[in-house]
Design a protein around this motif. Sequence first.
Motif, PDB file in Angstrom:
ATOM      1  N   ASP A   1       0.834  -1.197   0.000  1.00  0.00           N
ATOM      2  CA  ASP A   1       0.000   0.000   0.000  1.00  0.00           C
ATOM      3  C   ASP A   1       0.871   1.250   0.000  1.00  0.00           C
ATOM      4  O   ASP A   1       2.003   1.242   0.470  1.00  0.00           O
ATOM      5  N   LEU A   2       0.270   2.336  -0.500  1.00  0.00           N
ATOM      6  CA  LEU A   2       0.965   3.614  -0.492  1.00  0.00           C
ATOM      7  C   LEU A   2       0.544   4.412   0.737  1.00  0.00           C
ATOM      8  O   LEU A   2      -0.637   4.491   1.074  1.00  0.00           O
ATOM      9  N   TYR A   3       1.529   4.997   1.387  1.00  0.00           N
ATOM     10  CA  TYR A   3       1.269   5.808   2.573  1.00  0.00           C
ATOM     11  C   TYR A   3       1.971   7.141   2.418  1.00  0.00           C
ATOM     12  O   TYR A   3       2.981   7.265   1.721  1.00  0.00           O
ATOM     13  N   SER A   4       1.434   8.112   3.085  1.00  0.00           N
ATOM     14  CA  SER A   4       2.014   9.454   3.062  1.00  0.00           C
ATOM     15  C   SER A   4       3.053   9.578   4.165  1.00  0.00           C
ATOM     16  O   SER A   4       2.798   9.242   5.327  1.00  0.00           O
ATOM     17  N   CYS A  17       5.739   3.326  -0.959  1.00  0.00           N
ATOM     18  CA  CYS A  17       5.274   1.981  -0.626  1.00  0.00           C
ATOM     19  C   CYS A  17       5.943   1.537   0.663  1.00  0.00           C
ATOM     20  O   CYS A  17       7.171   1.531   0.767  1.00  0.00           O
ATOM     21  N   ALA A  18       5.172   1.164   1.654  1.00  0.00           N
ATOM     22  CA  ALA A  18       5.695   0.777   2.959  1.00  0.00           C
ATOM     23  C   ALA A  18       5.772  -0.737   3.067  1.00  0.00           C
ATOM     24  O   ALA A  18       4.845  -1.441   2.648  1.00  0.00           O
ATOM     25  N   PRO A  19       6.865  -1.277   3.611  1.00  0.00           N
ATOM     26  CA  PRO A  19       6.972  -2.731   3.772  1.00  0.00           C
ATOM     27  C   PRO A  19       5.979  -3.288   4.779  1.00  0.00           C
ATOM     28  O   PRO A  19       5.612  -4.460   4.709  1.00  0.00           O
ATOM     29  N   THR A 111      11.163   4.454  13.442  1.00  0.00           N
ATOM     30  CA  THR A 111      10.898   5.852  13.066  1.00  0.00           C
ATOM     31  C   THR A 111      10.104   6.005  11.779  1.00  0.00           C
ATOM     32  O   THR A 111       9.589   7.093  11.518  1.00  0.00           O
ATOM     33  N   TYR A 112       9.980   4.947  10.962  1.00  0.00           N
ATOM     34  CA  TYR A 112       9.420   5.170   9.621  1.00  0.00           C
ATOM     35  C   TYR A 112       7.916   5.442   9.646  1.00  0.00           C
ATOM     36  O   TYR A 112       7.371   5.992   8.689  1.00  0.00           O
ATOM     37  N   HIS A 113       7.228   5.059  10.725  1.00  0.00           N
ATOM     38  CA  HIS A 113       5.780   5.280  10.752  1.00  0.00           C
ATOM     39  C   HIS A 113       5.430   6.757  10.958  1.00  0.00           C
ATOM     40  O   HIS A 113       4.293   7.160  10.740  1.00  0.00           O
TER      41      HIS A 113
END
Length: 211
Positions: A1-4, A17-19, A111-113
């Motif tokens: 999914d794509l996330y901002s 795209c988030a893992p 930190t990526y969230h």
Amino acid sequence: DLYSFSNPEKNVTFEACAPYPVSEKILQEAHSLVCFLVFYIVPLAVISVYYFLIARTLYKSTANMPAEEHSHARKQIESRKRVAKTVLVLVALFAFCWLPNHILYLYRSFTYHTSVDASTFHLIATIFSRALAFSNSCVNPFALYWLSKSFRQHFKKQVSCCKAAFCAKPPSAPQSSSPTRALSVTGSMHGSEISVTLLTDYSITKEEESV
């Protein structure tokens, strides 16, 4: 999914795209911690304990050797101490090569969230840590070459033999359709044995002299 995601340095947001789903923060953090434990801490602990026991045994075995009386015993003591240092260096190399890669993975997982580090330094650090981790698969022979005199001597000997064999390789000659004829002559001269073997089809003469 794509996330901002947001980049605090440039005050911009972008989609990527988030893992892992952003909502699954605990899953991402748990995965990175388990990987750090299973692929780094446990192997490092195992090889550290066993290599330390090997090094300690080697050092203890040198205590009862009369080094001041026999030169051979002194050489054995030095050899065992070098082996002990070598196994400890191999442990240190494993720890050094894999630690940056795991640290970066933990950093991104925690930190990526909230934000993504898109800096040039982070990119260079990622490439360097990956290359350093993979280099651990081939760094041991270089460490042994640097630490072990015996390994260095045998390595140079093998390289010299390969070079000599490559340089001394005779050019291929056309083979004759006639069957191979071999002539062997053995005689003695001044207490020496001389054997001459002639392969006529390849015009190769081999002389061996043994005293």
